[in-house]
Write a protein that holds these residues in place. Structure first.
Motif, mmCIF file in Angstrom:
data_model
loop_
_atom_site.group_PDB
_atom_site.id
_atom_site.type_symbol
_atom_site.label_atom_id
_atom_site.label_comp_id
_atom_site.label_asym_id
_atom_site.label_seq_id
_atom_site.Cartn_x
_atom_site.Cartn_y
_atom_site.Cartn_z
ATOM 1 N N TYR A 8 0.879 -1.228 -0.062
ATOM 2 C CA TYR A 8 0.107 0.076 0.131
ATOM 3 C C TYR A 8 0.877 1.392 -0.026
ATOM 4 C CZ TYR A 8 1.052 0.329 4.948
ATOM 5 O OH TYR A 8 1.694 0.384 6.302
ATOM 6 N N ASN A 9 0.501 2.382 -0.534
ATOM 7 C CA ASN A 9 0.932 3.594 -0.450
ATOM 8 C C ASN A 9 -0.108 4.630 -0.179
ATOM 9 O OD1 ASN A 9 -0.160 4.418 -2.977
ATOM 10 N ND2 ASN A 9 1.467 3.559 -4.115
ATOM 11 N N GLU A 10 0.156 5.993 -0.363
ATOM 12 C CA GLU A 10 -0.780 6.963 0.084
ATOM 13 C C GLU A 10 -2.054 6.927 -0.861
ATOM 14 O OE1 GLU A 10 0.533 11.034 -0.672
ATOM 15 O OE2 GLU A 10 2.283 9.836 -1.125
ATOM 16 N N THR A 12 -3.088 3.912 -3.118
ATOM 17 C CA THR A 12 -3.576 2.790 -3.494
ATOM 18 C C THR A 12 -3.379 1.756 -2.560
ATOM 19 O OG1 THR A 12 -3.673 3.452 -5.786
ATOM 20 C CG2 THR A 12 -3.946 1.068 -5.332
ATOM 21 N N ILE A 13 -4.135 0.646 -2.232
ATOM 22 C CA ILE A 13 -3.807 -0.352 -1.370
ATOM 23 C C ILE A 13 -4.224 -1.568 -2.418
ATOM 24 C CG2 ILE A 13 -4.896 -1.717 0.590
ATOM 25 C CD1 ILE A 13 -6.227 0.990 1.460
ATOM 26 N N PHE A 14 -3.034 -2.582 -2.280
ATOM 27 C CA PHE A 14 -3.096 -3.783 -3.212
ATOM 28 C C PHE A 14 -3.362 -4.796 -2.634
ATOM 29 C CE2 PHE A 14 -0.289 -0.312 -5.020
ATOM 30 C CZ PHE A 14 -0.679 -0.188 -6.247
ATOM 31 N N TYR A 15 -4.167 -5.568 -3.066
ATOM 32 C CA TYR A 15 -4.503 -6.936 -2.369
ATOM 33 C C TYR A 15 -4.378 -8.137 -3.410
ATOM 34 C CZ TYR A 15 -7.057 -4.347 1.257
ATOM 35 O OH TYR A 15 -7.474 -3.691 2.354
ATOM 36 N N ARG A 16 -4.318 -9.384 -3.258
ATOM 37 C CA ARG A 16 -4.122 -10.448 -3.910
ATOM 38 C C ARG A 16 -4.774 -11.659 -3.465
ATOM 39 N NH1 ARG A 16 -0.930 -11.200 -8.728
ATOM 40 N NH2 ARG A 16 -0.234 -9.479 -8.333
ATOM 41 N N ALA A 17 -5.596 -12.311 -4.073
ATOM 42 C CA ALA A 17 -6.237 -13.459 -3.615
ATOM 43 C C ALA A 17 -6.075 -14.756 -4.332
ATOM 44 C CB ALA A 17 -7.748 -13.390 -3.590
ATOM 45 N N GLU A 18 -6.235 -15.858 -3.788
ATOM 46 C CA GLU A 18 -5.928 -17.258 -4.491
ATOM 47 C C GLU A 18 -7.210 -17.631 -5.397
ATOM 48 O OE1 GLU A 18 -7.399 -20.013 -0.885
ATOM 49 O OE2 GLU A 18 -5.359 -19.273 -1.068
ATOM 50 N N GLY A 19 -6.915 -18.307 -6.371
ATOM 51 C CA GLY A 19 -8.299 -18.497 -7.401
ATOM 52 C C GLY A 19 -9.193 -19.198 -6.455
ATOM 53 N N VAL A 20 -10.373 -19.394 -7.371
ATOM 54 C CA VAL A 20 -11.413 -19.988 -7.013
ATOM 55 C C VAL A 20 -12.230 -20.775 -8.222
ATOM 56 C CG1 VAL A 20 -12.147 -18.560 -5.014
ATOM 57 C CG2 VAL A 20 -13.189 -18.017 -7.070
ATOM 58 N N ASN A 36 -8.821 2.346 -3.520
ATOM 59 C CA ASN A 36 -8.657 3.734 -3.343
ATOM 60 C C ASN A 36 -8.131 3.692 -1.977
ATOM 61 O OD1 ASN A 36 -8.385 6.400 -3.253
ATOM 62 N ND2 ASN A 36 -10.545 6.598 -3.856
ATOM 63 N N GLY A 37 -6.815 4.596 -2.001
ATOM 64 C CA GLY A 37 -6.114 4.677 -0.452
ATOM 65 C C GLY A 37 -6.575 6.073 0.154
ATOM 66 N N ASN A 38 -7.163 7.058 -0.488
ATOM 67 C CA ASN A 38 -7.436 8.297 0.190
ATOM 68 C C ASN A 38 -8.739 8.862 -0.680
ATOM 69 O OD1 ASN A 38 -6.791 9.641 -2.398
ATOM 70 N ND2 ASN A 38 -4.699 9.808 -1.667
ATOM 71 N N GLU A 39 -8.926 10.009 -0.362
ATOM 72 C CA GLU A 39 -10.149 10.741 -1.042
ATOM 73 C C GLU A 39 -9.911 11.339 -2.269
ATOM 74 O OE1 GLU A 39 -8.131 13.685 1.814
ATOM 75 O OE2 GLU A 39 -8.687 11.618 2.199
ATOM 76 N N LEU A 40 -8.861 11.131 -2.826
ATOM 77 C CA LEU A 40 -8.719 12.071 -4.012
ATOM 78 C C LEU A 40 -9.325 10.981 -5.335
ATOM 79 C CD1 LEU A 40 -4.835 12.873 -3.719
ATOM 80 C CD2 LEU A 40 -6.911 14.471 -3.818
#
Length: 114
Positions: A8-10, A12-20, A36-40
């Motif tokens: 994450y940074n100011e 964006t927050i980056f997530y990754r998930a396993e497949g389904v 989105n990591g902020n109100e911009l």
């Protein structure tokens, strides 16, 4: 499904998930969520690979009739894609459907952007 916070940074927050497995013949994998990591109001993006039963461009066009090409292969890799996208809906959501050069008749990746 296990979801991992990757970075994450100011902005964006980056997530990754396993497949389904969606059904007997359709699997999704390599699931990425960029929130989105902020109100911009940077866009949020959910993308995933799709495999199993071949989903063709005509299958997609049956559900989404107005598609435009937004990306095309650069000729550098069989993983390059041609991407068709919808216009933004009334909520600002846009869907992208990518077909890789290594198997151009079958859907390879879906991107949902808001």
């Amino acid at each position: 499904m296990k979801v991992n916070l990757e970075y994450y940074n100011e902005f964006t927050i980056f997530y990754r998930a396993e497949g389904v497995k969606l059904s007997e013949n359709i699997n999704i994998g390599s699931i990425d969520l960029r929130a989105n990591g902020n109100e911009l109001h940077f866009p949020s993006i959910l993308s995933f690979d799709i495999s199993g039963r071949c989903i063709t461009l005509n299958d997609i066009k049956d559900k989404f009739s107005h598609l435009e090409i937004v990306d095309y292969p650069g000729g550098h890799s069989l993983n390059d894609v041609t991407t068709y996208a919808t216009k933004n809906d009334s909520h600002g959501v846009r869907l992208g459907f990518s077909f890789a050069e290594k198997n151009p008749d079958c859907l390879a990746r879906v991107v949902i952007r808001k």
